[in-house]
Structures are given as C-alpha cells and as structure tokens.
Design an enzyme around this catalytic site. Structure first.
Site, PDB file in Angstrom:
ATOM      1  N   GLU A   1       0.876  -1.173   0.000  1.00 59.03           N
ATOM      2  CA  GLU A   1       0.000   0.000   0.000  1.00 59.03           C
ATOM      3  C   GLU A   1       0.904   1.210   0.000  1.00 59.03           C
ATOM      4  O   GLU A   1       1.715   1.387   0.909  1.00 59.03           O
ATOM      5  CB  GLU A   1      -0.842   0.037   1.282  1.00 59.03           C
ATOM      6  CG  GLU A   1      -2.222  -0.533   1.151  1.00 59.03           C
ATOM      7  CD  GLU A   1      -2.998  -0.342   2.443  1.00 59.03           C
ATOM      8  OE1 GLU A   1      -2.867   0.720   3.080  1.00 59.03           O
ATOM      9  OE2 GLU A   1      -3.699  -1.285   2.835  1.00 59.03           O
TER      10      GLU A   1
ATOM     11  N   ASP B   1      -5.827  10.114   9.719  1.00 62.52           N
ATOM     12  CA  ASP B   1      -4.543   9.543  10.130  1.00 62.52           C
ATOM     13  C   ASP B   1      -4.051  10.078  11.459  1.00 62.52           C
ATOM     14  O   ASP B   1      -4.252  11.241  11.788  1.00 62.52           O
ATOM     15  CB  ASP B   1      -3.492   9.814   9.051  1.00 62.52           C
ATOM     16  CG  ASP B   1      -3.669   8.876   7.873  1.00 62.52           C
ATOM     17  OD1 ASP B   1      -3.553   7.659   8.090  1.00 62.52           O
ATOM     18  OD2 ASP B   1      -3.940   9.349   6.758  1.00 62.52           O
TER      19      ASP B   1
END
Lengths: 410, 274
Positions: free
Chosen positions: B49, B60
């Site tokens: 990824e 995040d």
C-alpha cells in the site's frame, strides 16, 4: 403542476448544492452523518424543538438583534460621494448577541440536536475563537463536557477567547499540525470524532462540512435574514437593494442571504478576505483564487495547488483564515445569484476604524471586511438606495491584533 | 485475474493470510522510496500500500501525518508517485501496489485522468478514505473501466444494513478498519476482530484484510488466523522516521521490521494447528 423557480430548495436529498456539497467522509463517520440527518428531519417536524429553540434565542441569546440605521456612517460616506449618492446603510447587529457574534445562533440549534440524540460530549473547532466560545457557552448551559480544537497560531493571536473558553469550563486543545490554523483544528476535531463516535457530537461552526451540516447551520443562521427582512420592511416599507456580509466559511452570510434569495430585486455581495492582496499567495479568497475540490466532507472551492494539496490561507482575521468556503456559496457563485468580492487586511483595518469613530461600535475584523465593501459600494449607489450589512461580531477580541497592525503598543 | 486476486488466491492456497504493508510515498523523499518498497518485498510483504501524501490527512494519526509532511516537504508530487510505481513495476512484475489516500489529490485532474494514470503506471488498486459509496459516482466507475480495483473500507460502525452498499463496486479485497478511530493509535480487541471478520465474510467472497493499530508480529499472527490479510502501516512508517532521524538506512530498517511480521503471518495457522 409546475414548481416555481427557487434558489431556496437546495441541497438535494444527497446534500448536493449543484456540483458542490455532499458527504465526503470516512466510512466510520457515514452512519453518524446519516443518523444526524434523520434526527434533524425529526426535529424539523417537531413543534417542541422549534419552541425550545425560539425560547432560547429570545431569552438566552437576546434575539431579535436590532437592525440599526448607521446614520453617521452613511453621512460620512455621502460627504465624499457625488451629489445624490451614498446609500443608506443599515447594520444587522448580531454582535449584540450573547457571546458577541452570530455563532451562538447555530450552537443553540446544534446542542439541542445533540441532546435529542443522547450525546454526552461536545467537540468543536474554532478559528478566531468566537465559535469556540459559543460552543463552550452552550455546553456549559446544557451541562455537557466540551473540547475545543484551535490552531496553535490562533491560540496565540486570540488569547482572550482562549481564556473565555476555559472560564466556561471547556478544554482547549492547541493543534500543532499543518498551518496551525482553522483547517488544522477541523482536521483534529474530525480525528477526535472518528475515535469517539458513540458519545460525541461535533458542533461544526460554519455552513460547511459533510451534509447535513451546511444545511442545518444555514437554517439555524437564517434567523438573521428572517429578522432583517421583517425589520427593514418595518423601517423602510421595502426590501433593501443590497445585502453585504463577510465570508470565511460563510455562515453569517448564508444566514443573512438565504431568506432573500428569491427576492429578485435584492442584490447580494459576499466579501472574502484578500489578506495581503489577491495577487499574492497570502489571502483566504477561495472563490477568487481557488478551484473546486474535496476537503472536510464537502466539495467546494478550495485554495490548492495543481496536485490538490491544500494551500495555507492568510487573513488578519482568524475567523476568515480558511482555504475553503461553504458549498452553498460555491453554488450561488457558480449560478451568479450572489456576487463575491474581497477586501484586504488593510481595507478591513480602515473600515474597522471608520465604524469605531462614526458609530461608536467596535466591529470584529471579520465583518470589517464586509464594512470595507459597504463603504465602496455605498459611495457608488444612489442616496435613496438601501444596504443591509451583517455586523456579525464585536471587536473586543481583536483589539490586540489591531493595535499590533497599527503599530501601537498596549 | 488481477494481481490482487492472484496474490490473495496464492496466499490462500498456501494456507496463510497475505501481509499488506503501508508506507507513505515519497517519505523521506521520492528518491528514497524505491529502496524502501524493495525492502518491503524483501521482508516478505505480499501487497504494497503506497500512501499518497496529503496536507490534511484527517483520518490519520501522528505517524502518518508527519510522514505526509516529510514527503511533501521533500517535493513529492502526484507525478513522482506514479513514477515510483512505474519504476517498481519494472522490478516486481507480480507484487500488487495499492494507492491509498484522500479524495482531493485523486480527483484534482478528474477521476478519469487519475484512473488512466493508475492503469498506465501499473497500480492495481485504490483506497480512497473520504469517498464513501454515496459519493462514488465518478471515481469507482473510472477505475473499473480501466481494470483498477477500488478497495472499500468497512468499519466497526458499518452495520448489516449498510454493508451491501460498501461491497457494491468493491473489488480486489475488502479492508476492515478494526477500530473506530485514526491510524496507528488504538488497537482492537481480538474478539471483536474475529466477530467482524466472520460477519463480513458472510456478506462477501472478497478477501478481507484487517488493519489499523496492528504493530507487532504477535498481533499480526492472531489476526492472520482469521483474516485473509493483515495490514501494517504506522509501525513501519515510524521505523522509517526513526531511521531517518538517526541517520540510518530506512530501507534496511524497513526490511528488519517486515521480516518478523511476515514470518508471523506465514506461521500463524500452522502454529494454531499444532
């Protein structure tokens, strides 16, 4: 049956204002957003909700706010205008609300929704601190714990509001990431929300974010325009020729404009913050200098680079220092119903001082941008024309910033 | 068969879960990324990824926020990310690469442009954090039209009523975000993961990979017993940051953290059987 043309039927069922708005959030938040929308629809259909909102607006916020004919400001502008020019200027005095700005109108509405949804913790983002103060205020009033996210740079330049929030029992968390201003505070509030979905209600401060926020914030702020409409009819027997309001996210502006959108003879002007000037990279005018993109849950005009990275905004006013704008304004801009212009830091400072000296009113730096535009428009308009400008906040919080900008040590 | 399908099928045939590893593209610099990706493969990662850095990564935690800032400060652009993938593809013909990021950088030049650039560079799948099914009228169809998988996220708040909408248009694999929260901070209870994976697998034949908060070989092994894939992100991103700060080679540090994760994932079901 034909449906009359209206500018007041947005957004659609998916929360879109034309190509703008929508629900661009992480999957974790989607079920919450959908639930909020359902609860809002239930509240809209519940006379008890409206009754409680109205009662609080009257007895706690102090509404209706006056619509004030600014006679000395009008005369001052006429003195430097051509003969027969210089429009009559009315100010919608939302700076007289409890907590000193229009932000409380929305916070009252949202905290009532939070209580209906059984949420027990409140979070919010703030730029200038006005929305943070308003949120901390309603959280105190309803006895709910409250965390306010504020960019570290704003914590520094708005210290009186930081202390106010603390006095009101809120926890203020300074956000050190990114540009350390409003957009970063919003990122951090979203991070908190996604980690506390079960008990937390996020009171968004402007008419932006994922659907249904832009709609419900607008609806709660529309009390400004509804009152102004009735008040100008009473004072002048007719609607105004021009409405003017400052735009950061744009909640005070949409609140003033929305009830007038279908009145074809009423022109509207939204004023973005031009900072050091639109030709520099230090401004916050997302319509003038941005392009459509996706941020903070909605599609709207954004200051960004060619890769879609968000640019840092700049304005002397912390409340306008945001690289986006509410999606309904993007739509109104695109279809041309509302005109959008801008005012620089310097023009806002001049207008700030002009209002202090002509009317004995210290405005916040945010509406000072609108007042700068009012001064230039009024001069070009005929003396029998009428402007209503939204004085959406008072300037006590800004005196340190203004003193510094004017080179005065206090 | 797509590279993602092939890879998950191969891992299943080997009786194990796939190890999916995340790093932020261009962290600490675009020039350093190819060696870091090679180290992921050398350490035993099955799927890469590659995070697309964004100025406002609101889902995040601190580790990936800082990685995004390092990457952008080092001059990473959308163009340089595609170059990194194109270059990776010449060295690793079979390892799937999934771009993960936020809507705005993906749709900036139009979903069509982005989808074609993905296909041309050899990207196998895309995960977009902030385009839910409700807003996916453009990106998903554009990706599918060029044969790039759109990997959707399911979360603890995705209930049974909502799951079909999430699965509709999802391909490659389904990413289960095991905690309601941001990346790299909390860690879900094993019991809740097992329950969620069983629930998801009842609704789809797609492989289910589990991520968010997975840091150690032990945790990875536990998840690998029940899921088709285990995603490790922030822990690797932190290793990159620490190596750079200490003046060490980030690629070597990455290989060193991935190898035991890979061994744990590979050994998880044997250990269970034994």
């Amino acid at each position: 049956m034909t449906i009359a043309n209206t500018f007041r039927a947005q957004p659609d069922a998916q929360g879109h204002f034309g190509q703008f708005g929508g629900r661009y959030v992480a999957e974790t938040l989607m079920p919450l957003i959908l639930e909020l929308e359902k609860e809002y629809r239930r509240a809209q259909a519940d006379p008890a909700f409206e009754a409680e909102l109205d009662w609080l607006m009257k007895h706690y916020v102090g509404r209706p706010s006056p619509l004030y004919y600014a006679e000395r400001l009008t005369e001052t502008i006429r003195a430097s205008a051509e003969a027969g020019h210089g429009a009559k200027i009315y100010l919608k005095r939302d700076e007289l609300n409890h907590t000193g700005a229009h932000k409380i109108n929305n916070c009252i509405g949202q905290i009532l929704l939070a209580v209906r949804m059984g949420k027990t913790r409140i979070i919010a983002e703030t730029g200038a601190g006005q929305h943070g103060v308003a949120t901390a205020t309603v959280a105190a009033r309803f006895g709910l714990p409250c965390v306010i996210y504020m960019g570290a740079r704003d914590v520094e330049r708005q210290s009186p509001n930081v202390f106010r929030m603390k006095l009101l029992g809120a926890e203020v968390r300074a956000v050190e990431s990114g540009s350390k201003t409003l957009k970063d505070a919003m990122n951090e509030a979203l991070r908190d929300w996604v980690a506390n979905v079960h008990d937390t209600f996020y009171i968004i401060g402007t008419a932006a974010g994922p659907h249904p926020y832009p709609e419900l914030v607008r609806d709660f702020q529309s009390v400004i325009g509804r009152e102004a409409k009735a008040q100008i009819m009473e004072a002048e027997g007719r609607l105004p020729d021009l409405l003017v309001a400052a735009i950061g996210g744009g909640s005070n502006a949409i609140g003033l404009f929305h009830p007038f959108l279908d009145d074809a003879d009423v022109k509207m002007l939204g004023i973005e913050a031009a900072g050091h000037g639109l030709s520099t990279d230090k401004h916050a005018a997302s319509l003038a200098g941005g392009e459509p993109g996706v941020l903070h849950g909605n599609r709207t005009f954004l200051l960004q680079d060619e890769d879609g990275q968000i640019a840092e905004a700049h304005s002397i006013s912390a409340g306008l220092d945001y690289p986006g704008i509410g999606p309904e304004h993007s739509w109104l801009h695109e279809i041309g119903r509302v005109q959008y212009e801008s005012a620089t830091d310097r023009e806002a400072l001049d207008a700030f001082q002009l209002l202090c000296r002509t009317e004995g009113i210290i405005p916040a730096l945010e509406p000072s941008h609108a007042l700068a535009a009012v001064a230039r428009k009024a001069r070009e308009m005929k003396a029998d024309e009428i402007i209503v400008a939204n004085l959406c906040g008072r300037g006590d919080k800004d005196i340190f910033t203004v003193a510094e900008a004017l080179g005065v040590a206090i | 068969m797509s590279r993602l399908e092939t890879t998950f099928a191969r891992c299943a045939a080997e009786g194990r879960a796939a190890l999916v590893t995340f790093v932020t593209g261009g962290d600490p610099s675009p020039a350093a990324t190819p060696a870091i990706l090679d180290a992921l493969v050398a350490g035993g990662a099955d799927v890469i990824e590659l995070g697309m850095p964004f100025t406002d990564p609101m889902a995040d935690g601190p580790a990936i926020q800082l990685a995004d800032i390092r990457s952008l400060n080092a001059g990473t652009t959308t163009t340089s990310l595609f170059e990194i993938v194109r270059d990776f593809r010449t060295r690793h013909a079979d390892v799937p690469v999934v771009l993960m990021g936020y809507a705005n950088p993906m749709v900036r030049r139009g979903p069509q442009w982005f989808a074609e650039a993905c296909a041309e560079a050899g990207v196998d799948g895309v995960i977009c954090v902030d385009i839910p099914p409700e807003e996916d009228a453009a990106l998903g169809p554009a990706l599918r039209a060029v044969g790039v998988d759109l990997v959707r996220l399911a979360t603890p708040t995705t209930d049974a009523a909502r799951l079909p909408a999430v699965l509709d248009g999802c391909s490659g694999f389904l990413y289960y975000v095991s905690v309601a929260g941001i990346t790299g901070v909390q860690q879900a209870a094993q019991g809740s993961i097992e329950q969620a994976v069983a629930h998801l697998k009842a609704g789809t034949s797609l492989p289910v990979a589990v991520g968010f908060g997975v840091r150690t070989p032990d945790q990875a092994a536990k998840i690998a017993r029940v899921a088709d894939g285990v995603v490790v992100g922030s822990a690797i991103v932190e290793v990159v940051a620490a190596a750079v700060a200490a003046g060490h080679d980030p690629a070597e540090a990455v290989r060193a953290i991935v190898a035991p994760l890979s061994a744990a994932v590979r050994g998880a079901r044997q250990e269970q059987a034994a």
